[in-house]
Design an enzyme around this catalytic site. Structure first.
Site, short mmCIF file in Angstrom:
data_model
loop_
_atom_site.label_atom_id
_atom_site.label_comp_id
_atom_site.label_asym_id
_atom_site.label_seq_id
_atom_site.Cartn_x
_atom_site.Cartn_y
_atom_site.Cartn_z
N GLU A 87 -72.12 121.75 31.76
CA GLU A 87 -73.51 121.81 31.53
C GLU A 87 -73.53 122.98 32.03
O GLU A 87 -74.00 122.76 33.56
CB GLU A 87 -74.55 120.83 32.63
CG GLU A 87 -74.24 119.50 31.47
CD GLU A 87 -74.79 118.11 32.31
OE1 GLU A 87 -76.02 118.77 33.30
OE2 GLU A 87 -75.29 117.37 32.31
N GLU B 150 -72.11 112.22 28.17
CA GLU B 150 -73.11 111.74 29.12
C GLU B 150 -73.86 110.96 28.42
O GLU B 150 -74.79 111.42 27.58
CB GLU B 150 -72.96 112.33 30.54
CG GLU B 150 -72.45 113.05 31.00
CD GLU B 150 -72.61 113.68 32.79
OE1 GLU B 150 -73.86 113.42 33.11
OE2 GLU B 150 -72.25 114.70 33.01
O1 IFM Z 1 -74.93 113.03 37.96
C1 IFM Z 1 -75.70 114.70 36.66
C2 IFM Z 1 -74.07 114.32 36.26
O2 IFM Z 1 -73.27 115.34 36.64
C3 IFM Z 1 -74.35 115.93 35.13
N1 IFM Z 1 -75.31 115.45 34.20
C4 IFM Z 1 -76.83 114.94 34.47
C5 IFM Z 1 -76.36 113.97 35.00
C6 IFM Z 1 -77.67 113.10 35.86
O3 IFM Z 1 -78.37 114.02 36.10
#
Ligand code: IFM
Length: 475
Positions: free
Chosen positions: A192, A378
């Site tokens: 990200e 994710e």
């Molecule tokens: O916890 C975070 C992660 O580190 C990166 N993506 C989003 C998740 C939830 O906010």
């Protein structure tokens, strides 16, 4: 006039399709494709604890959380989930969940305490033991090199603002490839980059805590040059597996048909979804990005931006929500605000549960960037779970609803021809949610932070059934 409106746009009657619980009988009958990879994810700083143990160098997050007023109730991750010491029983739990893959990140400063140069054998050994154990248990390691915890020693030299970081990051990546390149089948360079820059350099809510319009595009550029350079190093080293990038994406839908809201939606889409992917796939920035940054935009040479275009083996997508967007001149530089529609299921992060958006994102990526293999790296949601187990159980029905809806959306996207190869739940266990501290729980496994007791939640049991049946348990 509004080229990216199609996949995100409302239906002809102006309404958004929202079908988290509806399911077409045809799709319901199908399992996921054979070989679909089922996993869960974490990141180093959020779970490991012991940030300075065994010669590890401090990270910018360690510094940030120990500065006054930066996190919820001043919380820090000095202990977090104590995974640094409990990794063996955590791998047992992964096996109990039936995980086929585990996505985690390396704390750069554990391996290179100064960020470059001297390698810390003890830090490297921690990851060696973890990777070996995962492989013994037939759990595929999926390693992210950078999940936001830059060594503080490099920040002292300008961090992501210093052009030399391209070499520092590549040197670090090469240390990791030499140590584990033969047996780690999936590598991601960055997690990200949008968050690293927007939170860390534009708004200052994440480490290193800068709020500077002029710094943000420079940090973004250096992150992406570093990504591409690490990919080139991987190819040059002849490593036999896969390397990719992980981005967070979300559909931007206009909150109304007013020209102001439509324009804000277009800006938000460019800034959020296209900013990091256009250079990777097209070797240039998206139309309109320079206008968004305005005076903050440096005159990047086209040849410099073209260096970011390096073929990746897969793209990882992190998806949580969509953004119903309205114009908000008080929020520069994008001047957008997020609206949550009435009646929506809302996570404790304030995000709308919107499974349809996941299908939309996947189809949009395919249509705009072509057929790169995709993984959801994710996905999940934070909800008010019971603080402690009741009769040994943690019931988290909204998280089950979230996974059910989102995984059905994945299945729909596959039915539409998207080359989606795997799914990683966020998160394997509750953990330190950055500036929100421990106030947001995302785990399939509940963590009692006082005792470090772990309890598999109802969502963990649900996900185990989904994995066991390759998706059939979704209904
Ligand atoms: O916890 C975070 C992660 O580190 C990166 N993506 C989003 C998740 C939830 O906010």
């Amino acid at each position: 006039m509004f080229p990216h409106r199609l996949p995100w746009s409302p239906n002809s009657d102006g309404h958004h399709e929202y079908l988290p619980l509806e399911w077409s009988p045809m799709a319901a009958a199908s399992r996921f494709p054979d070989g679909f990879l089922w996993g869960a994810a974490t990141s180093a700083y959020q779970i490991e604890g012991s940030p300075l143990a065994d010669g590890s160098g401090a990270s910018i997050w360690h510094r940030f959380v120990h500065s006054p007023g930066r996190t919820f109730q001043g919380q820090h991750a000095d202990l977090a989930c104590d995974h640094y010491r409990r990794w063996e029983s955590d791998v047992d739990l992964m096996q109990a969940l039936g995980l086929q893959a585990y996505r985690f990140s390396i704390a750069w400063g554990r391996v290179l305490p100064e960020g470059r140069g001297r390698v810390n054998g003890k830090g490297l050994d921690f990851y060696k033991r973890l990777i070996d154990r995962l492989l013994e248990r037939s759990i595929t390691p999926n390693v992210t090199l950078y999940h936001w915890d830059l060594p503080a020693a490099l920040d002292d030299r300008g961090g992501w603002l210093n052009p030399d970081i391209e070499h520092w990051f590549t040197e670090y990546a090469q240390v990791m490839f030499h140590a584990f390149g033969d047996r780690v089948p999936m590598w991601a360079t960055l997690n990200e980059p949008w968050v690293a820059v927007d939170g860390g350099y534009l708004h200052g809510v994440n480490a290193p805590g800068h709020a500077n319009l002029f710094e943000a595009p420079i940090a973004a550029h250096h992150l992406m040059l570093s990504h591409a350079s690490a990919v080139r190093a991987y190819r040059a080293g002849g490593w036999p597996h896969q390397i990719g990038l992980v981005v967070n994406l979300e559909p931007k839908d206009p909150a109304s048909d007013s020209p102001e809201d439509l324009a804000a939606t277009a800006r938000a889409h460019t800034y959020f979804n296209e900013q990091y992917l256009d250079p990777v796939f097209f070797g240039r920035h998206p139309e309109g990005l320079a206008r968004i940054y305005g005076a903050g935009w440096p005159d990047f040479a086209a040849s410099e931006v073209a260096r970011i275009q390096e073929k990746i083996d897969f793209l990882g997508i992190n998806y949580y929500t969509r953004a119903l967007t309205k114009d908000d001149p008080t929020r520069p530089p994008v001047r957008d605000a997020r609206v949550v529609p009435e009646g929506a299921t809302v996570m404790t992060t304030g995000w709308e549960l919107y499974p349809k958006g996941l299908e939309e994102v996947l189809v949009w990526v395919k249509e705009r960037y072509g057929d790169t293999p995709l993984y959801i790296t994710e996905n999940g949601g934070a909800y008010e779970d019971p603080e402690a187990p009741v009769d040994g159980r943690i019931d988290d029905p909204l998280r089950v609803l979230t996974y059910r809806g989102n995984l059905r959306a994945c299945r729909d996207a596959i039915a539409r021809g998207v080359d989606l190869r795997g799914f990683f739940a966020w998160s394997f266990m509750d953990n330190f949610e950055w500036s929100s501290g421990f106030s947001k729980r995302f785990g399939l496994v509940h963590v009692d932070y006082a005792t470090q007791q772990r309890t598999i939640k109802a969502s963990g049991e649900f996900y185990r059934d989904v994995i066991r049946t390759n998706g059939e348990a979704l209904g």
